[in-house]
Design an enzyme around this catalytic site. Structure first.
Site, PDB file in Angstrom:
ATOM      1  N   ARG A 100       0.837  -1.206   0.000  1.00  0.00           N
ATOM      2  CA  ARG A 100       0.000   0.000   0.000  1.00  0.00           C
ATOM      3  C   ARG A 100       0.871   1.256   0.000  1.00  0.00           C
ATOM      4  NH1 ARG A 100      -3.144  -3.670  -0.604  1.00  0.00           N
ATOM      5  NH2 ARG A 100      -2.691  -3.067  -2.726  1.00  0.00           N
ATOM      6  N   GLU A 103       2.124   1.591  -3.399  1.00  0.00           N
ATOM      7  CA  GLU A 103       1.013   2.022  -4.245  1.00  0.00           C
ATOM      8  C   GLU A 103       0.753   3.529  -4.099  1.00  0.00           C
ATOM      9  OE1 GLU A 103      -3.122  -0.144  -5.188  1.00  0.00           O
ATOM     10  OE2 GLU A 103      -2.931   0.512  -3.103  1.00  0.00           O
ATOM     11  N   SER A 126      15.139  15.125   0.831  1.00  0.00           N
ATOM     12  CA  SER A 126      16.149  14.208   1.346  1.00  0.00           C
ATOM     13  C   SER A 126      15.513  13.071   2.139  1.00  0.00           C
ATOM     14  CB  SER A 126      17.126  14.959   2.249  1.00  0.00           C
ATOM     15  OG  SER A 126      18.071  14.070   2.808  1.00  0.00           O
TER      16      SER A 126
END
Length: 160
Positions: A100, A103, A126
């Site tokens: 997830r 995703e 960063s």
């Protein structure tokens, strides 16, 4: 409370210290939050030490040794080197929660990039000068929400 554990068969590329740390964590029935409070670090940073993704300071090693009852020399030997970051997860990830997160970057990565570029200019956020935290939020209907904060120093690209 359920505790995060480690199945080394599912994570063969983790350093040897990971198994030692997770076994001691389970034996002591400690959460990452409790361990983090003891060593004075953020709970995500503490978990990253357990997974070999963050460097432990000599103070971290000393405090982990005492809390988890692991001989200092054994921990120092395994934790004082430089982490080999980024190897602990296969890509794309198969574990549902980690997928997830992957995703989210797939779906919103370019949107994040566009908004960040508009706000900060041409550069990157960063992951070295960086902190993160996880919080639990409960709404008025009693639904639990995960709140993940990513805080990274903005690094503009150099003109040369």
């Amino acid at each position: 409370m359920s505790l995060a554990t480690l199945d080394t068969a599912q994570h063969p590329s983790l350093p040897s210290a990971s198994e030692t740390l997770f076994k001691a964590k389970a034996a002591k029935k400690l959460s990452f939050e409790q361990i983090a409070q003891h060593i004075g670090r953020n709970e995500v940073a503490t978990a990253a030490i357990f997974y070999g993704q963050a460097k432990a300071s000599p103070e971290d090693i000393e405090k982990l040794s005492g809390l988890l009852t692991i001989p200092y020399d054994a921990l120092e030997e395994r934790l004082s080197g430089f982490p080999d970051r980024g190897r602990s997860v296969e890509m794309p990830p198969k574990e549902p929660l980690i997928y997830r997160l992957y995703e989210i970057v797939q779906n919103y990565g370019y949107a994040y990039k566009a908004v960040l570029n508009e706000k900060f200019g041409d550069g990157i956020m960063s992951a070295i000068s960086f902190s993160t935290k996880v919080e639990k939020e409960t709404d008025a209907d009693g639904n639990n929400w995960a709140v993940i904060t990513l805080r990274g120093k903005w690094l503009p690209f150099s003109r040369f």
